[in-house]
Design an enzyme around this catalytic site. Sequence first.
Site, PDB file in Angstrom:
ATOM      1  N   MET A   1      49.450  38.707  37.595  1.00  0.00           N
ATOM      2  CA  MET A   1      49.980  37.445  37.090  1.00  0.00           C
ATOM      3  C   MET A   1      50.659  37.615  35.731  1.00  0.00           C
ATOM      4  SD  MET A   1      49.712  34.619  38.845  1.00  0.00           S
ATOM      5  CE  MET A   1      48.209  33.925  39.496  1.00  0.00           C
TER       6      MET A   1
ATOM      7  N   ALA B   1      39.521  38.457  35.361  1.00  0.00           N
ATOM      8  CA  ALA B   1      39.533  38.697  36.810  1.00  0.00           C
ATOM      9  C   ALA B   1      40.775  39.533  37.146  1.00  0.00           C
ATOM     10  CB  ALA B   1      39.547  37.382  37.588  1.00  0.00           C
ATOM     11  N   PHE B   2      40.750  40.205  38.297  1.00  0.00           N
ATOM     12  CA  PHE B   2      41.819  41.163  38.610  1.00  0.00           C
ATOM     13  C   PHE B   2      43.185  40.492  38.733  1.00  0.00           C
ATOM     14  CE2 PHE B   2      43.661  41.044  42.881  1.00  0.00           C
ATOM     15  CZ  PHE B   2      42.917  40.048  43.497  1.00  0.00           C
ATOM     16  N   LYS B   3      43.193  39.187  38.975  1.00  0.00           N
ATOM     17  CA  LYS B   3      44.473  38.501  39.172  1.00  0.00           C
ATOM     18  C   LYS B   3      45.386  38.587  37.943  1.00  0.00           C
ATOM     19  CE  LYS B   3      43.006  35.474  42.879  1.00  0.00           C
ATOM     20  NZ  LYS B   3      41.570  35.839  43.040  1.00  0.00           N
ATOM     21  N   ASP B   4      44.785  38.783  36.762  1.00  0.00           N
ATOM     22  CA  ASP B   4      45.603  38.927  35.554  1.00  0.00           C
ATOM     23  C   ASP B   4      46.584  40.095  35.651  1.00  0.00           C
ATOM     24  OD1 ASP B   4      44.462  36.827  34.047  1.00  0.00           O
ATOM     25  OD2 ASP B   4      42.833  38.115  33.349  1.00  0.00           O
TER      26      ASP B   4
END
Length: 471
Positions: free
Chosen positions: A117, A111-114
């Site tokens: 993060m 997911a794009f949050k990686d």
Amino acid sequence: MKYISTRGQTEPMDFSDVLLMGLAPDGGLMLPESYPQIDSATLNEWRKLSYPQLAFEIMRLFATDIDEADLKDIINRTYTKEVFGSDEIVPVRQLKDDLYILGLSNGPTLAFKDVAMQFLGNAFEYVLKKKGKRLTIIGATSGDTGSAAEYALRGKDNIEVFMMSPHGKMSEFQRAQMYSLTDANIHNIAIKGMFDDCQDIVKALQQDADFKAKYSLGTVNSINWGRILAQIVYYFKGYFAATENNDEKVSFCVPSGNFGNICAGHIAREMGLPIERLIVATNENDVLNDFFNQGVYTPRPADKTYVTSSPSMDISKASNFERFVYLLLDKDSKRVNELFDGVKAGKGFELSDVLDAVNNRYGFAAGKSTHQDRLNTIKAVYENYNDLIDPHTADGVKVAQELQKEGEVIICAETALPVKFSETIFEAVGEIEIERPEHTKGLESLEQHVTVLDNDASLVANEIKAVVAPI
Ligand SMILES: *Cc1c(COP(=O)(O)O)cnc(C)c1O
């Protein structure tokens, strides 16, 4: 570069202090005092750079209290082919002439949050070491955020992670992703309750000032400035991939929930990136769609938040929205205070007088997508372009196609990979084989580690006390 709060009652601070913060002490969100302006000659230089080189050029303008050689090292360790699957890090692909997909979801948790993060994990470790501090991260997740945080913080020095999730409520893939980690600093806690119960426990522990100080509690939620900063980079990268020179403009369409992703796009635009429009795509939880079309912001109570098939966008309040409203109101922190104190008390607000500025000066537009739209879009993209997109990305593609103007080039952000949401994919196109990155093969058969607890903050506090030595 100093950082200030949207509420105007916090002394200006340096980047590395802001990095470790959640909310500002005055209850606001931290923002840089001003945005660096990037001219066309610089854009031409940046066009030639690799992803880590570009990230360094952008981040050094904001992270001015971190030694440049150290910053470069953090970035080079973060944005690698090993972690993100390709040297491009965020590969862009073309569906048709005027429609592109920005592949943001090729990191460890798909997911794009990686993208943000993974940077945050390495930056945290660096700053904590410098300051001789340690941090106990507590969080609540219904899926994507928790796994992205755990994969970013696993094995990091001076950091313990306690992640709460609702017992039995996540998908099999999401459970496997989180609970199969074996790193000693990762602690999964399944709460017998709903996501909101998990979030209430986080709040209760955070509000206990004694406990918070004693165990050095912190969070990694989407209001963290370091996450926004890391996300600015890929708007530049996406722009360069879809254009040949800086006279061309593109629009971005972003599946949105807490307004964190598109907030970074807004900042890229303010820095001078030639963005035509920033298009907010929502699902049935459409508070942002209402704001950008009518100037009315009406956050919903948590129990009025719909459970949808694009679950990572199921929000009742957009926690990063305050950053945008602050700029919209020309940094009038007194007014921001009034408006968002109202939001906290469950009230909405109306800013229809500035809606023209929202659309014309800042180039925002918005649209909404429903379960049926999602299914239709996944199917159409699969059949017409032989490309499989996840339900969140489908919300974006649906809205982009609906709002696209003659001659407008739109880049849609791909915020997750389809394998995470196979149920909806099957509903849209039948039981096809969904591609799976190598590192997630066999994930569901690994042993899982999770502690199941009753819905009670003191039980979670006990888990923390059993692991973390008090200061
Ligand atoms: C978090 C998330 C979103 C929403 O992003 P915001 O920054 O909260 O607007 C959209 N899609 C997916 C898959 C996500 O994980």
